[in-house]
Each structure stands twice: as structure tokens, then as C-alpha cells.
Enzyme design. Structure first.
Site, mmCIF file in Angstrom:
data_model
loop_
_atom_site.group_PDB
_atom_site.id
_atom_site.type_symbol
_atom_site.label_atom_id
_atom_site.label_comp_id
_atom_site.label_asym_id
_atom_site.label_seq_id
_atom_site.Cartn_x
_atom_site.Cartn_y
_atom_site.Cartn_z
ATOM 1 N N LYS A 1 -2.290 -3.792 -4.263
ATOM 2 C CA LYS A 1 -2.585 -4.092 -2.858
ATOM 3 C C LYS A 1 -2.023 -5.459 -2.442
ATOM 4 O O LYS A 1 -1.594 -6.255 -3.297
ATOM 5 C CB LYS A 1 -4.105 -4.017 -2.654
ATOM 6 C CG LYS A 1 -4.672 -2.601 -2.856
ATOM 7 C CD LYS A 1 -6.154 -2.535 -2.502
ATOM 8 C CE LYS A 1 -6.688 -1.119 -2.609
ATOM 9 N NZ LYS A 1 -8.120 -1.030 -2.183
ATOM 10 N N TYR B 1 -5.148 6.586 4.244
ATOM 11 C CA TYR B 1 -6.600 6.475 4.049
ATOM 12 C C TYR B 1 -7.383 7.334 5.046
ATOM 13 O O TYR B 1 -8.564 7.071 5.278
ATOM 14 C CB TYR B 1 -7.035 5.010 4.148
ATOM 15 C CG TYR B 1 -6.821 4.215 2.862
ATOM 16 C CD1 TYR B 1 -7.563 4.498 1.711
ATOM 17 C CD2 TYR B 1 -5.900 3.181 2.798
ATOM 18 C CE1 TYR B 1 -7.390 3.775 0.537
ATOM 19 C CE2 TYR B 1 -5.716 2.452 1.617
ATOM 20 C CZ TYR B 1 -6.468 2.755 0.499
ATOM 21 O OH TYR B 1 -6.304 2.038 -0.670
ATOM 22 N N ARG C 1 -10.163 -4.984 -11.759
ATOM 23 C CA ARG C 1 -10.911 -5.553 -10.629
ATOM 24 C C ARG C 1 -11.818 -6.696 -11.077
ATOM 25 O O ARG C 1 -12.007 -7.670 -10.342
ATOM 26 C CB ARG C 1 -11.659 -4.450 -9.895
ATOM 27 C CG ARG C 1 -10.706 -3.649 -8.987
ATOM 28 C CD ARG C 1 -11.318 -2.361 -8.525
ATOM 29 N NE ARG C 1 -10.586 -1.749 -7.409
ATOM 30 C CZ ARG C 1 -10.803 -0.518 -7.000
ATOM 31 N NH1 ARG C 1 -11.720 0.233 -7.590
ATOM 32 N NH2 ARG C 1 -10.108 -0.019 -5.989
ATOM 33 N N ASN D 1 -9.424 -5.830 -3.288
ATOM 34 C CA ASN D 1 -9.755 -5.484 -4.677
ATOM 35 C C ASN D 1 -8.538 -5.027 -5.499
ATOM 36 O O ASN D 1 -8.667 -4.298 -6.479
ATOM 37 C CB ASN D 1 -10.900 -4.468 -4.722
ATOM 38 C CG ASN D 1 -10.554 -3.164 -4.049
ATOM 39 O OD1 ASN D 1 -9.449 -2.981 -3.548
ATOM 40 N ND2 ASN D 1 -11.494 -2.237 -4.059
ATOM 41 N N HIS E 1 -5.419 0.373 -5.887
ATOM 42 C CA HIS E 1 -5.882 1.705 -5.490
ATOM 43 C C HIS E 1 -5.514 2.681 -6.594
ATOM 44 O O HIS E 1 -4.436 2.565 -7.189
ATOM 45 C CB HIS E 1 -5.204 2.167 -4.193
ATOM 46 C CG HIS E 1 -5.387 3.641 -3.944
ATOM 47 N ND1 HIS E 1 -6.496 4.147 -3.295
ATOM 48 C CD2 HIS E 1 -4.642 4.715 -4.319
ATOM 49 C CE1 HIS E 1 -6.409 5.475 -3.280
ATOM 50 N NE2 HIS E 1 -5.293 5.845 -3.887
ATOM 51 N N GLU F 1 -1.333 12.312 -2.992
ATOM 52 C CA GLU F 1 -1.007 10.897 -2.774
ATOM 53 C C GLU F 1 0.383 10.558 -3.327
ATOM 54 O O GLU F 1 1.108 9.754 -2.734
ATOM 55 C CB GLU F 1 -2.078 10.012 -3.414
ATOM 56 C CG GLU F 1 -3.415 10.103 -2.691
ATOM 57 C CD GLU F 1 -4.491 9.204 -3.271
ATOM 58 O OE1 GLU F 1 -5.604 9.205 -2.734
ATOM 59 O OE2 GLU F 1 -4.214 8.484 -4.271
#
Ligand code: IDP
Ligand code: MG
Length: 140
Positions: free
Chosen positions: A11, A51, A104, A114, A117, A128
Site C-alpha cells: 500500500k 474495493y 502488519r 496497514n 492487502h 483480484e
């Protein structure tokens, strides 16, 4: 156990802090292999579509704006039991609840930022992966 593929995203908080290599090492050390990878700056529309399952959740707008706030690394990881293994190495959504040693627990800044994904089922992993990669982009 079967060889699976799962979608992994590093991320914007991870690219911003230049720790993508450290995170990928955690996955590689667990036996997962990068078989496709690309750096991309998602538009809000792309992040929102990815999302969409969370559309009704109170954190959806914040999630979409965070995920489009900077570059991400999208990658396909392959290995035995890859979907669950990747989730195990990621750790719990909220870093306060994440098992010590997980990505994490080691790197996440908050429940929003965080760091990673990961697909949560084999079926979602297929969808995905297809969101970001053509079959010919994946080199196993
Ligand atoms: P996951 O990433 O562990 O699968 P999900 O429930 O699928 O967790 O949520 C997707 C993402 O939305 C999380 O990784 C996190 O960044 C964000 N998120 C989830 N729950 C909350 C929350 O209660 N507050 C703020 N952000 C959240
Ligand atoms: Mg999820």
C-alpha cells in the site's frame, strides 16, 4: 496442499517509506514467489472499483482516498496454500491485534495505513488477479 496464486498489494504507506523490499522478503521467506509485479498509482475510480465489496462500510471513502494517495505495488504471489499463507504472514487488519513478527505487526502504522492487502479466498484471488494482470503478465 495445492499450489495457489494470490493477489498482494503493497500500500501507499509502504512505497512512501521505501520498505517494499523488506515486506516482499517476509513473503519470500515464507516460501511465496513473486510471479507478476507492477508499480501503479491508482486513480480514485480504480481504487473504488477494486474495493467495491466494502462500498457500504463506514471506512470506504477513507480507504479509497488512501489507496489512491500514492503508488502501490501490485503483485501475484505463488506457492503452496498461497492465499492463507499470505494472510498469515500479513497479520491481522489492525496492527494492534497482529501477531508479533507478521508484516502488519512489524510495519503497519494504523488500521488504515496497514501496509498490505491480500486476497481472502481462492475465488477472490482469481478475480483480484484478473483486475490487475493478464494471464501473459504472470510468469511462474
Ligand atoms: P483486510 O485488508 O485485512 O482483508 P478488510 O476488512 O478487507 O481487511 O478491510 C480492507 C481494508 O480497509 C483494511 O486493510 C484497512 O486498510 C481498511 N479498514 C478495515 N477496517 C477498517 C476500520 O475499521 N477502520 C479503518 N479502516 C479499515
Ligand atoms: Mg480484505
Amino acid at each position: 496442499m495445492a499450489i495457489e496464486r494470490t493477489l498482494s498489494i503493497l500500500k501507499p504507506d509502504a512505497t512512501r517509506r521505501n520498505i517494499t523490499g523488506k515486506i516482499i522478503t517476509c513473503f519470500e521467506d515464507a516460501g511465496l514467489r513473486v510471479v507478476a509485479q507492477r508499480r501503479v498509482h491508482l486513480t480514485p475510480d480504480q481504487a473504488g472499483a477494486f474495493y467495491a465489496v466494502h462500498k457500504e462500510r463506514p471506512f470506504y471513502n477513507d480507504l479509497v482516498s488512501f489507496m489512491s494517495s500514492g503508488p502501490v505495488v501490485v503483485q501475484v504471489l505463488e506457492g503452496e496454500n498461497a492465499v492463507q499463507k499470505h494472510r498469515d504472514v500479513m497479520g491481522a487488519t489492525n496492527p494492534k491485534d497482529a501477531t508479533p513478527g507478521t508484516v502488519r505487526a512489524l510495519f503497519a502504522l494504523s488500521i488504515d495505513e496497514n501496509s498490505v492487502h491480500g486476497s481472502d479466498s481462492l475465488e477472490n484471488a482469481k478475480n483480484e488477479i484478473a483486475f490487475f494482470f493478464k494471464d501473459t503478465d504472470i510468469v511462474g
